[in-house]
Scaffold this motif. Structure first.
Motif, PDB file in Angstrom:
ATOM      1  N   GLY A  99       0.790  -0.588   0.168  1.00  0.00           N
ATOM      2  CA  GLY A  99      -0.091  -0.105   0.271  1.00  0.00           C
ATOM      3  C   GLY A  99       1.436   1.536   0.253  1.00  0.00           C
ATOM      4  O   GLY A  99       0.632   1.939  -1.131  1.00  0.00           O
ATOM      5  N   LEU A 100       1.845   1.094   1.187  1.00  0.00           N
ATOM      6  CA  LEU A 100       2.583   2.142   0.687  1.00  0.00           C
ATOM      7  C   LEU A 100       3.561   2.880  -0.493  1.00  0.00           C
ATOM      8  O   LEU A 100       3.932   3.617  -0.701  1.00  0.00           O
ATOM      9  CB  LEU A 100       3.791   2.194   2.435  1.00  0.00           C
ATOM     10  N   THR A 101       4.093   1.475  -1.149  1.00  0.00           N
ATOM     11  CA  THR A 101       4.333   1.616  -2.120  1.00  0.00           C
ATOM     12  C   THR A 101       4.383   1.991  -3.198  1.00  0.00           C
ATOM     13  O   THR A 101       4.297   2.652  -4.144  1.00  0.00           O
ATOM     14  CB  THR A 101       5.344   0.126  -2.665  1.00  0.00           C
ATOM     15  N   ALA A 102       2.602   1.654  -3.293  1.00  0.00           N
ATOM     16  CA  ALA A 102       1.692   2.680  -4.313  1.00  0.00           C
ATOM     17  C   ALA A 102       1.500   3.683  -4.118  1.00  0.00           C
ATOM     18  O   ALA A 102       1.634   4.349  -5.028  1.00  0.00           O
ATOM     19  CB  ALA A 102      -0.113   1.523  -4.317  1.00  0.00           C
ATOM     20  N   ALA A 103       1.911   4.306  -2.531  1.00  0.00           N
ATOM     21  CA  ALA A 103       1.478   5.834  -2.850  1.00  0.00           C
ATOM     22  C   ALA A 103       2.514   6.248  -3.193  1.00  0.00           C
ATOM     23  O   ALA A 103       3.246   7.297  -3.954  1.00  0.00           O
ATOM     24  CB  ALA A 103       1.252   6.398  -1.626  1.00  0.00           C
TER      25      ALA A 103
END
Length: 484
Positions: A156-160
């Motif tokens: 999730g953080l990587t997507a952001a």
């Protein structure tokens, strides 16, 4: 403060002796000065090269507050806002339902409140999928609690972070170097695994094996989750980053990140650890890439840890009002040493004594976190007292489909059945356990002992589906036979 540094060194040496952790490097910053840089132990067990302040370590999840600093720089530049929807910068991004896809923001994903379940996507990385494919496959994962529950997710953080990099028109790896590492003089820091692997002065990750002590583990390639876990750095470089955090984006009079953008990373965004007794206990919060809370005396405390089961353990702790920060980097799977070093030193610095056995506290916590999430179905492969024979191999062989994990193929090999998974079609031997249940040995960061592979046999004495236990923790582990 400097009078406590020999005590700190003695603490580190004692913890390394007690645990056998091969090596550790640390930096201490006080009132904008680097007052301590030192390495302890060895880069690799059995080899003479020592750890020093310039030894490169994999940061694991300590990459998250580093990534938040990079995105804060882009926010300060006006390229993105923390409240931008992800799809504004990455139109192809999607989660399981359309409303959440439209609404989820950079802030939501950096605060782990997107509705994705804990560690969503990590098993895809273990199977060998790359970043783009994992982020695309997040749409197949069920959601729970958008903006109402905390669940820690690397991807999730990587997507952001990847969406913010798209807004800047460059790769995440280039953006990190251009907006943070080079301006701050972090000359050995990189978001690329290849740079870590090419460095001559780098720490080798170690795993603790029964009867063999600490031995070098498989080298962990974290490029797929680079913003969340793929940074490599040194104690010296991280000292500059500590100064930037406590300087609200400025170092030596130069503004690198705008204060208002960086400040947001240090503000509580989500309850991450509710107080058991709210009248007595402290509540834990997560900011943007940071744990944000208070120490036992009520001082504001920012911290984050990183851990690879394949051989990395890191931690940073900052008391911003005191201008005091410490970072510790170790080359072993987590047993609590970096966290215990940091908290023990903060005790020494603020009270003159270590107030508790931090190593025992963190060691117990990591032991609980390392409890496998699978294996009960077959007790890690131990044979049952009475085992029933399987059907002929042809009953199980075939192609099975799963939206999240892709195809699983069961085929007849020279020594029996094999299971092929992931984009590389890696082959795993299937060992018979009992009737229609087999086992295989997973690999990767989340692998422990053998996992059950359970076939559901139809009336025609052919398996119609197979459930792979270690992939089924969140209800996504069933593969249905392709039409035949």
């Amino acid at each position: 403060m400097t009078a406590r540094l020999p005590d700190l060194d003695a603490l580190v040496e004692g913890m390394l002796r007690q645990t056998g952790v091969p090596g550790l490097s640390l930096a201490v910053v006080h009132r904008d000065r680097v007052i301590h840089l030192r390495g302890f132990g060895l880069r690799e067990v059995g080899k003479p090269e020592p750890v020093d302040a310039d030894t490169l370590f994999q940061l694991a999840s300590l990459s998250k507050p580093v990534a938040a600093t990079v995105v804060a720089a882009l926010v300060g530049d006006g390229l993105v806002s923390w409240d931008d929807p992800i799809i504004r910068h990455d139109p192809g991004f999607a989660l399981h339902d359309a409303w959440t896809t439209r609404a989820v923001t950079l802030r939501d994903l950096f605060a782990h409140r997107s509705g994705l379940l804990d560690h969503a996507g990590d098993l895809l990385e273990d199977l060998g999928f790359d970043r783009a494919e994992i982020l695309w496959r997040l749409r197949h994962l069920r959601l729970d609690g958008f903006r109402s529950r905390y669940a820690y997710t690397n991807f999730g953080l990587t997507a952001a972070a990847a969406a913010a990099a798209q807004a800047a028109g460059r790769s995440w790896e280039d953006v990190s170097a251009e907006r943070l590492y080079r301006p701050l003089g972090m000359g050995r820091t990189s978001s690329r695994f290849a740079d870590f692997l090419a460095a001559p002065n780098r720490a080798v990750g170690h795993m603790r094996r029964d009867g063999a002590g600490w031995t070098p583990g498989p080298v962990r390639d974290p490029d797929a989750q680079s913003p969340a876990g793929g940074v490599s750095s040194t104690a010296r470089d991280m000292a500059a980053w500590l100064r930037l955090q406590m300087g609200r984006g400025r170092v030596d009079g130069t503004g690198i990140v705008k204060a208002e953008a960086l400040d947001e990373t240090h503000r509580p965004q989500m309850v991450s650890a509710p107080a058991e007794n709210p009248a007595r206990d402290r509540t834990g919060f997560y900011g943007l890439g940071w744990n944000v809370g208070q120490d036992e005396a009520g001082r504001v405390l920012w911290n984050h840890s990183g851990a690879f089961n394949l051989g990395a353990a890191t931690s940073v702790h900052i008391l911003p009002a005191e201008g005091l920060g410490i970072v510790a980097l170790a080359n072993a799977q987590p047993v609590g040493v970096p966290e215990a070093v940091c908290r023990s030193f903060l005790d020494l610095a603020t009270t003159g004594r270590v107030t508790r056995d931090w190593l025992a506290l963190f060691g117990e916590a990591f032991a609980k976190m390392s409890t496998p999430g699978y294996g009960t179905a077959v007790d890690y492969g131990r044979r049952p007292p009475q085992s029933f024979p399987p059907l002929p191999n042809e009953a199980y062989a075939g192609m099975y489909r799963n939206d999240l994990f892709g195809d699983a193929e069961v085929a007849t090999g020279t020594d029996g059945l094999v299971l092929r998974l992931g984009p590389r079609r890696d082959a795993y031997a299937l060992r018979h356990f009992d009737r229609d249940v087999f086992t295989y040995q997973p690999v990767g960061e989340n692998a422990y002992g053998p996992s059950a592979v359970s076939f559901a046999v139809d009336a025609d004495r052919k398996a119609g589906s197979v459930t792979i236990e270690n992939l089924a923790a969140d209800g996504h582990g069933r593969f249905d036979r392709a039409a035949r």
